[in-house]
Design a protein around this motif. Structure first.
Motif, PDB file in Angstrom:
ATOM      1  N   GLU A  65       0.829  -1.202   0.000  1.00  0.00           N
ATOM      2  CA  GLU A  65       0.000   0.000   0.000  1.00  0.00           C
ATOM      3  C   GLU A  65       0.873   1.265   0.000  1.00  0.00           C
ATOM      4  OE1 GLU A  65      -3.507   2.049   2.773  1.00  0.00           O
ATOM      5  OE2 GLU A  65      -2.213   0.463   3.569  1.00  0.00           O
ATOM      6  N   ILE A  66       0.343   2.321  -0.630  1.00  0.00           N
ATOM      7  CA  ILE A  66       1.010   3.628  -0.608  1.00  0.00           C
ATOM      8  C   ILE A  66       0.048   4.614   0.039  1.00  0.00           C
ATOM      9  CG2 ILE A  66       2.129   5.439  -1.961  1.00  0.00           C
ATOM     10  CD1 ILE A  66       2.568   3.396  -4.167  1.00  0.00           C
ATOM     11  N   ALA A  67       0.235   4.834   1.336  1.00  0.00           N
ATOM     12  CA  ALA A  67      -0.625   5.761   2.070  1.00  0.00           C
ATOM     13  C   ALA A  67       0.098   7.051   2.413  1.00  0.00           C
ATOM     14  CB  ALA A  67      -1.129   5.093   3.355  1.00  0.00           C
ATOM     15  N   HIS A  68       1.430   7.064   2.230  1.00  0.00           N
ATOM     16  CA  HIS A  68       2.240   8.241   2.542  1.00  0.00           C
ATOM     17  C   HIS A  68       3.371   8.326   1.515  1.00  0.00           C
ATOM     18  CE1 HIS A  68       5.128  10.850   4.635  1.00  0.00           C
ATOM     19  NE2 HIS A  68       4.079  11.314   5.303  1.00  0.00           N
ATOM     20  N   PRO A  69       3.811   9.537   1.141  1.00  0.00           N
ATOM     21  CA  PRO A  69       4.888   9.658   0.148  1.00  0.00           C
ATOM     22  C   PRO A  69       6.157   8.895   0.506  1.00  0.00           C
ATOM     23  CG  PRO A  69       3.841  11.785   0.485  1.00  0.00           C
ATOM     24  CD  PRO A  69       3.256  10.861   1.502  1.00  0.00           C
ATOM     25  N   ASP A  70       6.450   8.732   1.798  1.00  0.00           N
ATOM     26  CA  ASP A  70       7.651   7.990   2.187  1.00  0.00           C
ATOM     27  C   ASP A  70       7.635   6.558   1.656  1.00  0.00           C
ATOM     28  OD1 ASP A  70       8.787  10.118   3.515  1.00  0.00           O
ATOM     29  OD2 ASP A  70       7.992   9.541   5.483  1.00  0.00           O
ATOM     30  N   GLN A  71       6.443   6.011   1.448  1.00  0.00           N
ATOM     31  CA  GLN A  71       6.333   4.625   0.992  1.00  0.00           C
ATOM     32  C   GLN A  71       6.646   4.462  -0.496  1.00  0.00           C
ATOM     33  OE1 GLN A  71       2.308   4.303   2.542  1.00  0.00           O
ATOM     34  NE2 GLN A  71       3.001   2.765   4.045  1.00  0.00           N
ATOM     35  N   LEU A  72       6.843   5.568  -1.205  1.00  0.00           N
ATOM     36  CA  LEU A  72       7.252   5.468  -2.607  1.00  0.00           C
ATOM     37  C   LEU A  72       8.605   4.777  -2.743  1.00  0.00           C
ATOM     38  CD1 LEU A  72       6.219   9.027  -3.869  1.00  0.00           C
ATOM     39  CD2 LEU A  72       5.162   6.859  -4.511  1.00  0.00           C
ATOM     40  N   HIS A  73       9.429   4.861  -1.707  1.00  0.00           N
ATOM     41  CA  HIS A  73      10.747   4.232  -1.760  1.00  0.00           C
ATOM     42  C   HIS A  73      10.658   2.708  -1.814  1.00  0.00           C
ATOM     43  CE1 HIS A  73      12.808   8.025  -1.150  1.00  0.00           C
ATOM     44  NE2 HIS A  73      11.985   8.298  -0.156  1.00  0.00           N
ATOM     45  N   ASP A  74       9.493   2.161  -1.511  1.00  0.00           N
ATOM     46  CA  ASP A  74       9.311   0.709  -1.566  1.00  0.00           C
ATOM     47  C   ASP A  74       8.820   0.244  -2.933  1.00  0.00           C
ATOM     48  OD1 ASP A  74       9.980   0.633   1.148  1.00  0.00           O
ATOM     49  OD2 ASP A  74       7.887   0.954   1.753  1.00  0.00           O
TER      50      ASP A  74
ATOM     51  N   PRO B 265      15.540  12.072 -14.920  1.00  0.00           N
ATOM     52  CA  PRO B 265      16.317  11.355 -13.899  1.00  0.00           C
ATOM     53  C   PRO B 265      16.268  11.981 -12.513  1.00  0.00           C
ATOM     54  CG  PRO B 265      17.767  12.616 -15.320  1.00  0.00           C
ATOM     55  CD  PRO B 265      16.395  12.751 -15.905  1.00  0.00           C
ATOM     56  N   HIS B 266      16.025  13.291 -12.419  1.00  0.00           N
ATOM     57  CA  HIS B 266      15.997  13.965 -11.123  1.00  0.00           C
ATOM     58  C   HIS B 266      14.668  14.708 -11.006  1.00  0.00           C
ATOM     59  CE1 HIS B 266      20.240  13.037 -10.763  1.00  0.00           C
ATOM     60  NE2 HIS B 266      20.434  13.591 -11.940  1.00  0.00           N
ATOM     61  N   VAL B 267      13.830  14.263 -10.097  1.00  0.00           N
ATOM     62  CA  VAL B 267      12.479  14.810  -9.996  1.00  0.00           C
ATOM     63  C   VAL B 267      12.268  15.398  -8.603  1.00  0.00           C
ATOM     64  CG1 VAL B 267      10.019  14.331 -10.198  1.00  0.00           C
ATOM     65  CG2 VAL B 267      11.656  13.088 -11.622  1.00  0.00           C
ATOM     66  N   PRO B 268      12.285  16.727  -8.469  1.00  0.00           N
ATOM     67  CA  PRO B 268      11.953  17.325  -7.178  1.00  0.00           C
ATOM     68  C   PRO B 268      10.445  17.312  -6.964  1.00  0.00           C
ATOM     69  CG  PRO B 268      12.462  19.035  -8.772  1.00  0.00           C
ATOM     70  CD  PRO B 268      12.679  17.720  -9.465  1.00  0.00           C
TER      71      PRO B 268
ATOM     72  N   LYS C  20       0.546  19.990   5.846  1.00  0.00           N
ATOM     73  CA  LYS C  20       1.903  19.460   5.935  1.00  0.00           C
ATOM     74  C   LYS C  20       2.533  19.363   4.548  1.00  0.00           C
ATOM     75  CE  LYS C  20       0.878  16.626  10.018  1.00  0.00           C
ATOM     76  NZ  LYS C  20       0.804  15.231  10.540  1.00  0.00           N
ATOM     77  N   ASN C  21       3.850  19.579   4.485  1.00  0.00           N
ATOM     78  CA  ASN C  21       4.584  19.488   3.227  1.00  0.00           C
ATOM     79  C   ASN C  21       5.525  18.286   3.237  1.00  0.00           C
ATOM     80  OD1 ASN C  21       3.482  21.785   2.010  1.00  0.00           O
ATOM     81  ND2 ASN C  21       4.956  23.129   3.020  1.00  0.00           N
ATOM     82  N   TRP C  22       5.687  17.687   2.064  1.00  0.00           N
ATOM     83  CA  TRP C  22       6.660  16.610   1.867  1.00  0.00           C
ATOM     84  C   TRP C  22       7.506  17.015   0.675  1.00  0.00           C
ATOM     85  CZ3 TRP C  22       8.018  13.050  -1.946  1.00  0.00           C
ATOM     86  CH2 TRP C  22       8.768  11.942  -1.530  1.00  0.00           C
ATOM     87  N   ILE C  23       8.779  17.286   0.910  1.00  0.00           N
ATOM     88  CA  ILE C  23       9.666  17.798  -0.134  1.00  0.00           C
ATOM     89  C   ILE C  23      10.856  16.863  -0.264  1.00  0.00           C
ATOM     90  CG2 ILE C  23      11.064  19.750  -0.907  1.00  0.00           C
ATOM     91  CD1 ILE C  23       9.353  21.533   0.897  1.00  0.00           C
ATOM     92  N   GLN C  24      11.096  16.408  -1.491  1.00  0.00           N
ATOM     93  CA  GLN C  24      12.229  15.518  -1.698  1.00  0.00           C
ATOM     94  C   GLN C  24      12.614  15.516  -3.172  1.00  0.00           C
ATOM     95  OE1 GLN C  24      11.923  11.807   0.269  1.00  0.00           O
ATOM     96  NE2 GLN C  24      13.564  10.828  -0.865  1.00  0.00           N
ATOM     97  N   SER C  25      13.909  15.473  -3.433  1.00  0.00           N
ATOM     98  CA  SER C  25      14.399  15.295  -4.791  1.00  0.00           C
ATOM     99  C   SER C  25      14.464  13.802  -5.059  1.00  0.00           C
ATOM    100  CB  SER C  25      15.781  15.929  -4.955  1.00  0.00           C
ATOM    101  OG  SER C  25      16.224  15.785  -6.285  1.00  0.00           O
TER     102      SER C  25
END
Length: 300
Positions: free
Chosen positions: A179-188, A196-199, A208-213
């Protein structure tokens, strides 16, 4: 001493009419820093200040007032002469070269070109599919469609719509993966993206904000191919609303993390100033703007 450029003189009159660099820039579709730079160049060419820059509104210096008085009727004569010159031609002839992101080709661009060619058979179009950010127009390029940020240049940007980056996957992929319930789980997951580089800057509905390259495992330049890979069940795609609308409606894709959103990306037509265009360019841009405003209205 350098002579004033005709385009700077035209912009000077627009600034005078509106009493503000910011307002004149918005009306003419030119970036404010570019317009400020042009007015500074004009003052340097004239050798004197043309504006008194007050807190709320620009006012003309005596030299600026004199230039305005002398220039305005002359510029009107130039505009009238150019208009009459255009009217001598009963139909268009020539060619246009334009750059278009592949994902926008089916959103009214192809249809507009086909209809224009049918009505004006003496015209030709060179269409270059280009998914990379446009910083300037080459000498042989007349206009470009741009998604996202715009270059700080003297080019005019006419906004015709907007899109938004979203995360999608096929139902089949979601059935066999976690399941993908939070952006952090995209790493799975296997992430597919147009580059190649997506901010990513996602904002939750609670603020709440979620910021990651992001470093995707699978990068493809063409947004359509990114979407097709997701449809085939090969991973989670970072795509856009305009590239996925049809498959989302059909059920071929599912939008993920709908309570996390990115800011909209503007879609603009980028072109040179009207005074530097042929009648063919001006009229085609007018037709294209109307069609894209219509076809992209659902994505505003």
């Amino acid at each position: 001493m350098a002579k004033p450029e005709l385009e700077d003189l035209r912009l000077f009159l627009i600034v005078v009419d509106h009493g503000s660099i910011a307002t004149a820039a918005r009306v003419d579709g030119i970036p404010k820093p570019s317009l400020s730079r042009r007015m500074a160049n004009l003052e340097a060419a004239v050798g004197e200040k043309l504006f008194d820059r007050g807190a709320n509104r620009l006012s003309l210096t005596p030299r600026g007032d004199e230039l305005n008085t002398r220039l305005r009727p002359a510029m009107q004569s130039v505009v009238q002469a150019l208009s009459e010159l255009d009217d001598w031609h009963s139909d268009y002839a020539g060619h246009l070269t334009m750059h278009v992101p592949a994902s926008l080709l089916q959103m009214g661009v192809r249809q507009t070109i086909s209809a224009f060619l049918e009505a004006h058979p003496n015209t030709q179009f060179d269409l270059a599919l280009n998914n990379q950010p446009i910083q300037r127009l080459d000498t042989d390029t007349h206009l470009a469609l741009v998604i996202g940020g715009l270059p700080d240049s003297d080019l005019i940007a006419a906004r015709v719509g907007q899109t938004r980056r979203i995360l999608v996957a096929s139902p089949e992929y979601l059935e066999t993966h976690s399941e993908i319930a939070h952006p952090d789980q995209l790493h799975d997951h296997i992430v597919i993206s147009p580059g190649p580089h997506v901010p990513l800057t996602l904002r939750h509905e609670d603020g709440k904000n979620w910021i990651q390259s992001f470093e995707p495992q699978f990068a493809i330049d063409d947004a359509r191919d990114v979407t097709n890979e997701a449809i085939a069940g090969r991973g989670v795609a970072i795509s856009t609303t305009i590239a996925t609308t049809e498959e989302l409606e059909k059920g071929g894709l599912v939008q993920l993390l709908q309570d996390w959103q990115e800011q909209p990306l503007p879609i603009s037509i980028l072109y040179r100033d009207n005074r530097l265009q042929s009648r063919l360019e001006r009229d085609f841009i007018k037709v294209l703007r109307a069609e894209l405003n219509r076809t992209l209205s659902d994505h505003r």
